[in-house]
Motif scaffolding. Structure first.
Motif, PDB file in Angstrom:
ATOM      1  N   GLY A  84       0.813  -1.209   0.000  1.00 25.13           N
ATOM      2  CA  GLY A  84       0.000   0.000   0.000  1.00 25.13           C
ATOM      3  C   GLY A  84       0.846   1.257   0.000  1.00 25.13           C
ATOM      4  O   GLY A  84       0.538   2.225  -0.704  1.00 25.13           O
ATOM      5  N   ARG A  85       1.914   1.263   0.789  1.00 27.40           N
ATOM      6  CA  ARG A  85       2.788   2.436   0.810  1.00 27.40           C
ATOM      7  C   ARG A  85       3.477   2.619  -0.537  1.00 27.40           C
ATOM      8  O   ARG A  85       3.628   3.756  -1.012  1.00 27.40           O
ATOM      9  CB  ARG A  85       3.810   2.283   1.940  1.00 27.40           C
ATOM     10  CG  ARG A  85       3.182   2.426   3.318  1.00 27.40           C
ATOM     11  CD  ARG A  85       4.146   2.114   4.441  1.00 27.40           C
ATOM     12  NE  ARG A  85       3.510   2.321   5.746  1.00 27.40           N
ATOM     13  CZ  ARG A  85       4.047   1.970   6.905  1.00 27.40           C
ATOM     14  NH1 ARG A  85       5.248   1.399   6.935  1.00 27.40           N
ATOM     15  NH2 ARG A  85       3.396   2.191   8.039  1.00 27.40           N
ATOM     16  N   ALA A  86       3.862   1.509  -1.167  1.00 27.35           N
ATOM     17  CA  ALA A  86       4.499   1.609  -2.485  1.00 27.35           C
ATOM     18  C   ALA A  86       3.502   2.099  -3.537  1.00 27.35           C
ATOM     19  O   ALA A  86       3.823   2.951  -4.368  1.00 27.35           O
ATOM     20  CB  ALA A  86       5.073   0.251  -2.883  1.00 27.35           C
ATOM     21  N   HIS A 146       1.263   6.532  -7.035  1.00 28.57           N
ATOM     22  CA  HIS A 146       0.068   7.246  -7.503  1.00 28.57           C
ATOM     23  C   HIS A 146      -0.249   8.458  -6.632  1.00 28.57           C
ATOM     24  O   HIS A 146      -1.391   8.920  -6.607  1.00 28.57           O
ATOM     25  CB  HIS A 146      -1.126   6.282  -7.522  1.00 28.57           C
ATOM     26  CG  HIS A 146      -0.940   5.110  -8.443  1.00 28.57           C
ATOM     27  ND1 HIS A 146      -1.152   5.199  -9.795  1.00 28.57           N
ATOM     28  CD2 HIS A 146      -0.540   3.841  -8.204  1.00 28.57           C
ATOM     29  CE1 HIS A 146      -0.908   4.021 -10.358  1.00 28.57           C
ATOM     30  NE2 HIS A 146      -0.531   3.188  -9.408  1.00 28.57           N
ATOM     31  N   ARG A 147       0.755   8.976  -5.966  1.00 28.37           N
ATOM     32  CA  ARG A 147       0.547  10.079  -5.031  1.00 28.37           C
ATOM     33  C   ARG A 147      -0.127  11.275  -5.694  1.00 28.37           C
ATOM     34  O   ARG A 147      -1.071  11.865  -5.150  1.00 28.37           O
ATOM     35  CB  ARG A 147       1.887  10.513  -4.431  1.00 28.37           C
ATOM     36  CG  ARG A 147       1.749  11.620  -3.374  1.00 28.37           C
ATOM     37  CD  ARG A 147       3.119  12.059  -2.873  1.00 28.37           C
ATOM     38  NE  ARG A 147       3.864  10.954  -2.321  1.00 28.37           N
ATOM     39  CZ  ARG A 147       3.760  10.545  -1.058  1.00 28.37           C
ATOM     40  NH1 ARG A 147       2.931  11.172  -0.228  1.00 28.37           N
ATOM     41  NH2 ARG A 147       4.485   9.536  -0.611  1.00 28.37           N
ATOM     42  N   ASN A 148       0.330  11.656  -6.878  1.00 24.02           N
ATOM     43  CA  ASN A 148      -0.239  12.834  -7.535  1.00 24.02           C
ATOM     44  C   ASN A 148      -1.714  12.626  -7.878  1.00 24.02           C
ATOM     45  O   ASN A 148      -2.547  13.529  -7.686  1.00 24.02           O
ATOM     46  CB  ASN A 148       0.559  13.168  -8.798  1.00 24.02           C
ATOM     47  CG  ASN A 148       1.950  13.691  -8.492  1.00 24.02           C
ATOM     48  OD1 ASN A 148       2.225  14.137  -7.372  1.00 24.02           O
ATOM     49  ND2 ASN A 148       2.844  13.623  -9.464  1.00 24.02           N
ATOM     50  N   THR A 149      -2.023  11.430  -8.396  1.00 27.56           N
ATOM     51  CA  THR A 149      -3.416  11.140  -8.730  1.00 27.56           C
ATOM     52  C   THR A 149      -4.285  11.119  -7.485  1.00 27.56           C
ATOM     53  O   THR A 149      -5.376  11.713  -7.453  1.00 27.56           O
ATOM     54  CB  THR A 149      -3.511   9.788  -9.456  1.00 27.56           C
ATOM     55  OG1 THR A 149      -2.800   9.865 -10.691  1.00 27.56           O
ATOM     56  CG2 THR A 149      -4.962   9.416  -9.739  1.00 27.56           C
ATOM     57  N   GLU A 200      -5.428   8.446   1.578  1.00 31.07           N
ATOM     58  CA  GLU A 200      -5.072   7.171   2.216  1.00 31.07           C
ATOM     59  C   GLU A 200      -6.280   6.242   2.329  1.00 31.07           C
ATOM     60  O   GLU A 200      -6.148   5.019   2.171  1.00 31.07           O
ATOM     61  CB  GLU A 200      -4.465   7.423   3.604  1.00 31.07           C
ATOM     62  CG  GLU A 200      -3.086   8.049   3.599  1.00 31.07           C
ATOM     63  CD  GLU A 200      -3.104   9.566   3.440  1.00 31.07           C
ATOM     64  OE1 GLU A 200      -2.023  10.164   3.404  1.00 31.07           O
ATOM     65  OE2 GLU A 200      -4.218  10.153   3.373  1.00 31.07           O
ATOM     66  N   ILE A 201      -7.453   6.805   2.583  1.00 30.29           N
ATOM     67  CA  ILE A 201      -8.671   5.991   2.651  1.00 30.29           C
ATOM     68  C   ILE A 201      -8.957   5.372   1.289  1.00 30.29           C
ATOM     69  O   ILE A 201      -9.280   4.179   1.184  1.00 30.29           O
ATOM     70  CB  ILE A 201      -9.875   6.829   3.121  1.00 30.29           C
ATOM     71  CG1 ILE A 201      -9.742   7.161   4.609  1.00 30.29           C
ATOM     72  CG2 ILE A 201     -11.192   6.115   2.839  1.00 30.29           C
ATOM     73  CD1 ILE A 201      -9.967   6.006   5.562  1.00 30.29           C
ATOM     74  N   ALA A 244     -11.005   4.302 -11.402  1.00 29.28           N
ATOM     75  CA  ALA A 244     -11.551   3.474 -10.328  1.00 29.28           C
ATOM     76  C   ALA A 244     -11.374   4.149  -8.973  1.00 29.28           C
ATOM     77  O   ALA A 244     -12.302   4.165  -8.148  1.00 29.28           O
ATOM     78  CB  ALA A 244     -10.877   2.104 -10.332  1.00 29.28           C
ATOM     79  N   LEU A 245     -10.205   4.706  -8.727  1.00 27.77           N
ATOM     80  CA  LEU A 245      -9.962   5.363  -7.442  1.00 27.77           C
ATOM     81  C   LEU A 245     -10.841   6.596  -7.288  1.00 27.77           C
ATOM     82  O   LEU A 245     -11.399   6.850  -6.210  1.00 27.77           O
ATOM     83  CB  LEU A 245      -8.485   5.732  -7.326  1.00 27.77           C
ATOM     84  CG  LEU A 245      -7.501   4.550  -7.359  1.00 27.77           C
ATOM     85  CD1 LEU A 245      -6.070   5.049  -7.281  1.00 27.77           C
ATOM     86  CD2 LEU A 245      -7.790   3.566  -6.238  1.00 27.77           C
ATOM     87  N   ALA A 246     -10.974   7.366  -8.352  1.00 21.66           N
ATOM     88  CA  ALA A 246     -11.842   8.543  -8.295  1.00 21.66           C
ATOM     89  C   ALA A 246     -13.302   8.137  -8.113  1.00 21.66           C
ATOM     90  O   ALA A 246     -14.061   8.809  -7.405  1.00 21.66           O
ATOM     91  CB  ALA A 246     -11.677   9.374  -9.564  1.00 21.66           C
ATOM     92  N   SER A 247     -13.700   7.027  -8.720  1.00 25.96           N
ATOM     93  CA  SER A 247     -15.072   6.546  -8.564  1.00 25.96           C
ATOM     94  C   SER A 247     -15.351   6.154  -7.121  1.00 25.96           C
ATOM     95  O   SER A 247     -16.442   6.395  -6.587  1.00 25.96           O
ATOM     96  CB  SER A 247     -15.318   5.356  -9.500  1.00 25.96           C
ATOM     97  OG  SER A 247     -15.186   5.753 -10.861  1.00 25.96           O
TER      98      SER A 247
END
Length: 380
Positions: free
Chosen positions: A111-113, A118-121, A134-135, A234-237
Motif C-alpha cells: 500500500g505504501r508503495a 500514484h501520489r499525484n493522482t 489514504e482511505i 476506479a480510485l476517483a469513482s
C-alpha cells in the motif's frame, strides 16, 4: 450487506468479493491468475432459452441488437458461478483475525508503495472529492490488493448465469441490464468487462448498477474505465461513492482509543479487545461495505499506509485458548515439520486446518483439523 454496491458475503467481515488465499487461509480479493475450469462456459439448453427470452426484454429497455450480439458473443453458462453462489458460508471473523489479513505487513508495504506511485493522482482525487487519499488507497488495497486481483470472469457470463439460475434472478437481471448499458455507452468492450464471479468489477469492485450511479471519468478520455491497468478512474469513482454517501472532508474516520483517536462514538468490535472512537466518516465507509470490521480495516490500513504503527491494544485468547502468538507458533512449527500452512499470519483458516489434519493423521491422532494448546505443546 449493502447491496447498492456489493453482492455477496466472503470471509472478511462480510466482505464480498475477495477470495485471495492468505497464509492462514483467510480471504481478501478475487484472484486474477488462471481461471478455474468450472468458470468456463459449458453447453446448457435451459440457459440458451433464457438468454433468447431475455434479449427481447433487454431490447424493450433500450439495449440495441448490436450491443446484445457483441455482449453475448462467446458468453455462456458458468457452472462454477452457481456453485459459488449456493455454497457461500456466512461466518464472523474476529477483528484480530480480520486485521491480521486486512492490514498485514505485505498489504501495508504494498500500500505504501502503491500510494507513492500514484501520489499525484490520489492527491488530485482528494482535492476534488474531499476523501482522504489514504482511505481511497486502503479501499483499493482491500478490494483488489492494489489492482493485482481484479477478477477475470466475464461479467456478461457471470450475471446472466446468476439471473438464469433464479435464486436471486431479479437482482442479477438488473445487474446484467446495467452491464449491457455500460457496454452500449462505450466505456469498455465485452471482452474487457471482467470481474469477480458475481460481477463485481475493476480495481475497487463496483457492481454494474453502482458503476452506473457513481463511476467517473477522472482522466477525461471519455470513458469511465475502472478495468485498465491505470487505476485513476476506479480510485476517483471510489472517492465519488464515499463523497456522495456522507464523507466529511478533513474528518478522521476514527482510531484506537489511547492511540490518537479523535472524539467520537466508542465501539469495541471484539469483546476484550481494543476500543475505537469512530466518526461519521466511519459510517460513510460502511456504506461501501456494511461491516464494522471492514470499516475499521479500511481506516486502520489507511493509517498504516500513512505511516502509523500497528494496533497497540491486546486481544484476548480465541475460543481454543490460543493467543495470536500461539497461533503463529503453531503455524511455524507445523510448517517446519513439513505440514505447510501457507504462511504464518496467526489466522487459522483452511490451509492451517488442512496442515493440522495432516499432522494429526501422521501421529495417529483423530484428524479434526482443530488447533489447541495441547497440539502446540505436542509440536514442542
Amino acid at each position: 450487506m449493502n447491496t447498492s454496491r456489493r453482492i455477496f458475503v466472503f470471509g472478511l467481515g462480510a466482505i464480498g468479493l475477495f477470495a485471495c488465499t492468505t497464509g492462514g487461509g483467510g480471504t481478501l480479493g478475487p484472484r486474477i491468475s488462471s481461471t478455474p475450469s468450472d468458470l468456463q462456459p459449458v453447453p446448457n439448453a435451459g440457459y440458451d432459452a433464457w438468454v433468447a427470452a431475455f434479449k427481447a426484454r433487454a431490447a424493450g429497455q433500450g439495449i440495441s441488437s448490436g450491443t446484445l450480439s457483441a455482449a453475448f458473443r462467446g458468453a455462456g453458462y458458468l457452472p462454477g458461478v452457481v456453485k459459488r453462489d449456493r455454497n457461500q458460508t456466512e461466518f464472523s471473523r474476529t477483528l484480530e483475525d480480520y486485521l491480521a489479513i486486512a492490514a498485514s505487513d505485505e498489504r501495508v508495504s504494498k500500500g505504501r508503495a502503491a500510494f507513492a506511485r500514484h501520489r499525484n493522482t490520489l492527491s488530485a482525487i482528494e482535492a476534488k472529492y474531499g476523501v482522504s487519499a489514504e482511505i481511497v488507497a486502503a479501499v483499493w488495497g482491500l478490494e483488489s490488493f492494489y489492482g493485482e486481483r481484479r477478477g477475470d470472469v466475464p461479467v456478461i457470463s457471470s450475471t446472466s448465469t446468476l439471473a438464469f439460475d433464479g435464486r436471486r434472478g431479479v437482482f442479477f437481471e438488473k445487474q446484467l441490464i446495467a452491464a449491457l448499458k455500460i457496454l452500449q455507452n462505450g466505456d469498455v468492450s465485452a471482452a474487457n468487462m471482467t470481474g469477480s464471479w458475481a460481477g463485481a468489477m475493476g480495481h475497487t469492485q463496483f457492481i454494474p448498477t453502482s458503476y452506473q450511479a457513481f463511476a467517473v471519468d477522472f482522466t477525461g478520455d471519455g470513458r469511465r474505465d475502472i478495468w485498465s491497468a491505470d487505476p485513476s478512474d476506479a480510485l476517483a469513482s471510489t472517492a465519488a461513492y464515499l463523497s456522495r454517501n456522507g464523507w466529511t472532508r478533513g474528518l478522521k474516520w476514527g482510531g484506537e482509543v489511547g492511540n490518537g483517536a479523535p472524539a467520537g462514538t466508542a465501539i469495541q468490535p471484539q469483546p476484550g479487545g481494543p476500543t475505537f472512537n469512530v466518526t461519521s466518516n466511519f459510517r460513510a465507509i460502511k456504506r461501501y461495505n456494511n461491516s464494522d470490521n471492514y470499516a475499521i480495516g479500511v481506516g486502520h490500513l489507511a493509517d498504516r499506509i500513512g505511516g502509523a504503527g500497528p494496533i497497540r491494544g491486546s486481544f484476548p485468547p480465541d475460543a481454543d485458548g490460543l493467543t495470536k502468538a500461539d497461533r503463529v507458533s503453531l503455524q511455524t512449527k507445523l510448517t517446519a515439520r513439513g505440514f505447510d500452512t501457507d504462511g504464518t499470519d496467526g489466522v487459522i483458516g483452511p490451509n492451517s486446518r488442512k496442515a493440522i489434519s495432516a499432522y494429526q493423521s501422521s501421529v495417529g491422532l483423530p484428524a479434526t483439523g482443530d488447533p489447541s494448546l495441547d497440539l502446540l505443546r505436542r509440536l514442542g
